[in-house]
Design an enzyme around this catalytic site. Structure first.
Site, short mmCIF file in Angstrom:
data_model
loop_
_atom_site.label_atom_id
_atom_site.label_comp_id
_atom_site.label_asym_id
_atom_site.label_seq_id
_atom_site.Cartn_x
_atom_site.Cartn_y
_atom_site.Cartn_z
N ALA A 44 6.68 10.72 2.96
CA ALA A 44 5.93 10.35 4.16
C ALA A 44 5.35 8.95 4.02
O ALA A 44 5.38 8.16 4.97
CB ALA A 44 4.82 11.36 4.40
N ASN A 45 4.80 8.64 2.85
CA ASN A 45 4.25 7.30 2.64
C ASN A 45 5.31 6.23 2.89
O ASN A 45 5.05 5.20 3.52
CB ASN A 45 3.72 7.15 1.21
CG ASN A 45 2.54 8.04 0.91
OD1 ASN A 45 1.90 8.57 1.82
ND2 ASN A 45 2.25 8.21 -0.36
N THR A 222 9.71 -2.29 -11.37
CA THR A 222 8.38 -2.74 -10.97
C THR A 222 7.44 -2.70 -12.17
O THR A 222 7.43 -1.73 -12.93
CB THR A 222 7.82 -1.89 -9.83
OG1 THR A 222 7.77 -0.51 -10.22
CG2 THR A 222 8.70 -2.01 -8.60
N GLY A 224 3.91 -3.42 -12.18
CA GLY A 224 2.49 -3.43 -11.86
C GLY A 224 1.98 -4.83 -11.59
O GLY A 224 2.51 -5.57 -10.76
N THR A 250 -2.81 4.30 -5.58
CA THR A 250 -2.03 5.31 -4.88
C THR A 250 -1.20 4.68 -3.76
O THR A 250 -1.71 3.89 -2.97
CB THR A 250 -2.97 6.37 -4.26
OG1 THR A 250 -3.81 6.91 -5.27
CG2 THR A 250 -2.18 7.49 -3.62
N ALA A 251 0.07 5.03 -3.71
CA ALA A 251 1.00 4.60 -2.66
C ALA A 251 1.46 3.15 -2.78
O ALA A 251 2.21 2.67 -1.92
CB ALA A 251 0.44 4.84 -1.27
N ALA A 252 1.06 2.44 -3.84
CA ALA A 252 1.53 1.06 -4.00
C ALA A 252 3.05 1.03 -4.14
O ALA A 252 3.73 0.19 -3.54
CB ALA A 252 0.86 0.41 -5.20
N GLY A 253 3.59 1.94 -4.95
CA GLY A 253 5.03 2.00 -5.12
C GLY A 253 5.75 2.40 -3.85
O GLY A 253 6.85 1.92 -3.56
N ASP A 254 5.13 3.27 -3.06
CA ASP A 254 5.73 3.69 -1.79
C ASP A 254 5.75 2.54 -0.79
O ASP A 254 6.73 2.36 -0.05
CB ASP A 254 4.96 4.88 -1.22
CG ASP A 254 4.99 6.08 -2.14
OD1 ASP A 254 6.01 6.26 -2.84
OD2 ASP A 254 4.00 6.83 -2.17
N GLY A 289 -6.87 5.43 -0.56
CA GLY A 289 -6.02 6.38 0.14
C GLY A 289 -4.54 6.04 0.05
O GLY A 289 -4.15 5.01 -0.51
N SER A 293 -3.91 3.28 3.40
CA SER A 293 -3.93 1.96 2.76
C SER A 293 -2.71 1.11 3.07
O SER A 293 -2.65 -0.06 2.69
CB SER A 293 -4.04 2.13 1.24
OG SER A 293 -2.84 2.65 0.70
#
Length: 301
Positions: A44-45, A222, A224, A250-254, A289, A293
């Protein structure tokens, strides 16, 4: 810019997040946290990230026939995501993730997959035409591996570019790897796939070499705060990360994966698309979030 269709197959969760001064050790209770509840799930992200970057996206997932599932559908529709293949499961609840975040933005996540674990090859078969007509198929690993492999095979046989974010980390079959156009492991995932400890640019390049030998056209590792190492054929590119103060990773990779696929769908080179993805991810980590985010395209300018 013309945009081609991106199909995302993956998980849908509701994230329950507590931010505290530090993450608890086993058996410990940490008092003083702040609570928030957000829609999440890696699939979903990534679908929302594609939509907010201006991409044309269809999301294939499964939710429970419950409040969380209905709320998810409302959100996906509000983001202009095609929800024709969001299936509702009468026997399993919607997926839930419990997330702890410390003051440095590091997180610890526990997931109850619920209906995500019931997204089957039969569901994928119902969406076969949608997948076959896509430009890019983007997937992750919070749904059954059998389902991932089935969707990848359908796409690859029709010349659809298959992008895999191999998270959560696990080993992958050679058959799946041969179906992939691009794979985007982080340091830990790259180590599992290659057997090489990734610590810096050089070790990331060696890891990418090992992974590409298994049949993947493009490998993006990736790293970081460092950025991302790209291997495309015999060429390598290093894309430096934006320097920001992280609040929640959270969700940075998405964000990265969804944005990357939008860039590729618009005809960008892999280096250009990764550069845009790094910029979007840098914005994500400065906010709390998961989907809350995720940035919009206009924020990248």
């Amino acid at each position: 810019m013309s945009k081609s269709k991106i199909v995302v197959v993956g998980s849908s969760n509701t994230d329950m997040v507590i931010k505290a001064s530090r993450l608890p050790v086993p058996g410990e209770t940490v008092i003083g946290g702040e609570f928030m509840m957000n829609p999440g799930g890696k699939g979903a992200n990534q679908a929302v990230a594609v939509a907010r970057m201006g991409g044309q996206v269809t999301f294939i997932t499964k939710t429970g026939n419950d409040l969380f599932g209905r709320q998810s559908m409302e959100l996906y529709n509000s983001e202009n995501i095609n929800t024709d293949y969001v299936f509702s499961d009468e026997d399993h609840p919607s997926g839930v993730a419990l997330i702890s975040v410390d003051v440095y933005g590091e997180n610890c996540i526990l997931v109850a997959p619920g209906a995500n674990a019931a997204l089957t090859t039969a569901d994928i078969e119902k969406a076969r035409k949608e997948i076959e007509e896509a430009e890019i198929l983007l997937m992750q690993l919070e749904i059954p591996m059998e389902t991932v492999e089935y969707a990848a095979k359908i796409a690859a046989e029709k010349g659809v570019k298959v992008a895999l974010n191999p998270a959560p980390a696990q080993t992958l079959s050679n058959e799946l790897l041969k179906c992939l156009y691009i794979i985007t492991p982080n340091k830990n995932e790259a180590e599992i796939l290659s057997g090489i400890k990734v610590r810096d640019w050089d070790s990331a390049q060696k890891s990418a070499d090992r992974i590409s030998e298994k049949g993947v056209d493009i490998v993006v590792v990736t790293l970081g705060g460092l950025g991302a190492l790209i291997k495309e054929g015999s060429s390598y590119y290093r894309v430096e990360a934006e320097k920001v103060e992280a609040m929640d990773t959270t969700a940075a990779g998405d964000t990265f994966c969804g944005t990357l696929c939008v860039g590729l769908s618009e005809g960008m080179s892999i280096e250009e698309a990764v550069r845009m993805a790094c910029k979007a991810s840098a914005i994500t980590v400065t906010r709390m979030g998961a989907q809350a985010s995720l940035p919009y395209r206009h924020e990248l300018t």
